[in-house]
Design an enzyme around this catalytic site. Structure first.
Site, PDB file in Angstrom:
ATOM      1  N   VAL A  72      22.710  40.276  18.463  1.00  0.00           N
ATOM      2  CA  VAL A  72      23.381  40.871  17.295  1.00  0.00           C
ATOM      3  C   VAL A  72      24.145  42.130  17.699  1.00  0.00           C
ATOM      4  CG1 VAL A  72      21.739  39.886  15.649  1.00  0.00           C
ATOM      5  CG2 VAL A  72      21.258  42.130  16.655  1.00  0.00           C
ATOM      6  N   HIS A 112      23.096  34.703  15.256  1.00  0.00           N
ATOM      7  CA  HIS A 112      22.031  35.355  14.491  1.00  0.00           C
ATOM      8  C   HIS A 112      22.488  36.600  13.755  1.00  0.00           C
ATOM      9  CE1 HIS A 112      18.994  33.242  17.365  1.00  0.00           C
ATOM     10  NE2 HIS A 112      19.536  32.426  16.503  1.00  0.00           N
ATOM     11  N   SER A 169      15.301  32.811  26.519  1.00  0.00           N
ATOM     12  CA  SER A 169      14.095  32.020  26.828  1.00  0.00           C
ATOM     13  C   SER A 169      14.198  30.617  26.242  1.00  0.00           C
ATOM     14  CB  SER A 169      12.866  32.732  26.267  1.00  0.00           C
ATOM     15  OG  SER A 169      13.022  32.879  24.852  1.00  0.00           O
TER      16      SER A 169
HETATM   17  N1  APR Z   1      19.022  39.529  32.983  1.00  0.00           N
HETATM   18  C1  APR Z   1      18.969  38.247  32.537  1.00  0.00           C
HETATM   19  N2  APR Z   1      17.925  37.735  31.828  1.00  0.00           N
HETATM   20  C2  APR Z   1      16.900  38.582  31.576  1.00  0.00           C
HETATM   21  C3  APR Z   1      16.887  39.939  32.001  1.00  0.00           C
HETATM   22  C4  APR Z   1      18.015  40.396  32.729  1.00  0.00           C
HETATM   23  N3  APR Z   1      18.083  41.656  33.187  1.00  0.00           N
HETATM   24  N4  APR Z   1      15.701  40.495  31.579  1.00  0.00           N
HETATM   25  C5  APR Z   1      15.029  39.534  30.910  1.00  0.00           C
HETATM   26  N5  APR Z   1      15.737  38.381  30.911  1.00  0.00           N
HETATM   27  C6  APR Z   1      15.395  37.093  30.312  1.00  0.00           C
HETATM   28  C7  APR Z   1      13.914  36.853  30.124  1.00  0.00           C
HETATM   29  O1  APR Z   1      13.356  36.332  31.326  1.00  0.00           O
HETATM   30  C8  APR Z   1      13.925  35.810  29.001  1.00  0.00           C
HETATM   31  O2  APR Z   1      14.043  34.498  29.514  1.00  0.00           O
HETATM   32  O3  APR Z   1      15.934  37.070  29.015  1.00  0.00           O
HETATM   33  C9  APR Z   1      15.174  36.160  28.207  1.00  0.00           C
HETATM   34  C10 APR Z   1      14.868  36.870  26.894  1.00  0.00           C
HETATM   35  O4  APR Z   1      14.181  35.967  26.060  1.00  0.00           O
HETATM   36  P1  APR Z   1      13.799  36.445  24.590  1.00  0.00           P
HETATM   37  O5  APR Z   1      13.205  37.802  24.643  1.00  0.00           O
HETATM   38  O6  APR Z   1      13.026  35.310  23.965  1.00  0.00           O
HETATM   39  O7  APR Z   1      15.200  36.602  23.848  1.00  0.00           O
HETATM   40  P2  APR Z   1      16.112  35.450  23.248  1.00  0.00           P
HETATM   41  O8  APR Z   1      15.962  34.181  24.026  1.00  0.00           O
HETATM   42  O9  APR Z   1      17.489  36.013  23.135  1.00  0.00           O
HETATM   43  O10 APR Z   1      15.499  35.260  21.776  1.00  0.00           O
HETATM   44  C11 APR Z   1      16.196  34.369  20.922  1.00  0.00           C
HETATM   45  O11 APR Z   1      14.742  35.044  19.112  1.00  0.00           O
HETATM   46  O12 APR Z   1      13.666  36.619  17.916  1.00  0.00           O
HETATM   47  C12 APR Z   1      14.781  35.838  17.944  1.00  0.00           C
HETATM   48  O13 APR Z   1      16.768  36.310  16.855  1.00  0.00           O
HETATM   49  C13 APR Z   1      16.023  36.662  17.977  1.00  0.00           C
HETATM   50  O14 APR Z   1      18.100  36.096  19.032  1.00  0.00           O
HETATM   51  C14 APR Z   1      16.704  36.205  19.249  1.00  0.00           C
HETATM   52  C15 APR Z   1      16.090  34.860  19.513  1.00  0.00           C
END
Ligand code: APR
Length: 234
Positions: A88, A104, A177
């Site tokens: 966002v 989102h 993730s």
């Molecule tokens: N570079 C690349 N990837 C990274 C880094 C980095 N420096 N640090 C962490 N990650 C990876 C993690 O390993 C993980 O796989 O980013 C991913 C983050 O996953 P989440 O925290 O689950 O975030 P996201 O997948 O964007 O969540 C999706 O969930 O809560 C809702 O709306 C919210 O948009 C969000 C959605």
């Protein structure tokens, strides 16, 4: 020009200092999703939700894009690029990406509580307006709320995103993730002959039988590596 679609998540902005959601110390460890990311949470305590997004917005206006965002923007020199993001924040735009689809919602936008997706009431905040006063009303007489897609609400741009992915010559997944649907289902729209690449420092469970080229690295290094790989693949 070949078409490259990206699907990005919170990991894209991690090196800009923003918590991801599910890593240790993630946002969902410190805040209950039910309280700050559901329609019920908003109805129950709009002041607390307003404060939560005000603090995220404050961090955003003081933060800045990282090398990964700039490398994504630079892909537009070689491809027709569409960035489909679950984030966002506006860091992709601030780094120069010109075609960004937010699945989102957007932290710098507010909407009507009664009609969240009615464009007449969606307004963009200027950076200096980052702190929205509690109880601000929308012109339609309902409370003004963050234009964030709360869990359980429809994802407004999903069809557009799916169409872009279905037309892509390659899909590059960065920093997600892939556990939240329907965003994670977008991988199923990729053409069978289009390569799928994924940048993440940790292993990601991809619910698809197709081959995924994994670049196990952070976004600030991995996007550039993916760009090199794409030159050989496309
Ligand atoms: N570079 C690349 N990837 C990274 C880094 C980095 N420096 N640090 C962490 N990650 C990876 C993690 O390993 C993980 O796989 O980013 C991913 C983050 O996953 P989440 O925290 O689950 O975030 P996201 O997948 O964007 O969540 C999706 O969930 O809560 C809702 O709306 C919210 O948009 C969000 C959605």
């Amino acid at each position: 020009m070949k078409k490259l679609v990206l699907l990005t998540g919170a990991g894209m902005s991690a090196e800009s200092g923003f918590s991801t959601f599910r890593d240790s110390q993630g946002l969902w460890e410190k805040h209950s999703v039910e309280d700050v990311a559901t329609p019920e949470g908003w109805e129950r305590n709009p002041d607390m939700v307003t404060d939560f997004y005000n603090s995220l917005r404050h961090d955003l206006i003081t933060g800045k894009p990282n090398q990964g965002h700039y490398d994504v923007a630079a892909l537009e020199n070689d491809y027709e690029v569409v960035v489909v993001t679950q984030n966002v924040d506006d860091l992709h735009e601030r780094a120069g990406s010109t075609n960004v689809i937010h699945l989102h919602g957007e932290l710098m936008k507010m909407c009507s509580t009664r009609n969240p997706n009615d464009p007449r009431y969606i307004r963009t905040l200027q950076p200096e307006e980052w702190e929205v006063p509690r109880g601000t009303m929308c012109e339609d007489g309902s409370l003004l709320r963050p234009w964030i897609v709360f869990f359980g609400e429809p994802v407004p741009n999903l069809d557009a995103a799916a169409r872009e992915v279905s037309e892509a010559d390659a899909l590059l997944i960065v920093g997600t993730s892939l556990v939240v649907y329907p965003a994670a289902s977008l991988i199923h729209y990729v053409k069978s002959d289009a390569p799928v690449l994924l940048v993440d420092p940790k292993p990601v469970q991809v619910n698809s039988s197709r081959h995924v080229e994994v670049i196990q690295d952070v976004a600030s290094k991995g996007v550039a590596k993916a760009a090199e790989l794409l030159k050989r693949m496309l």
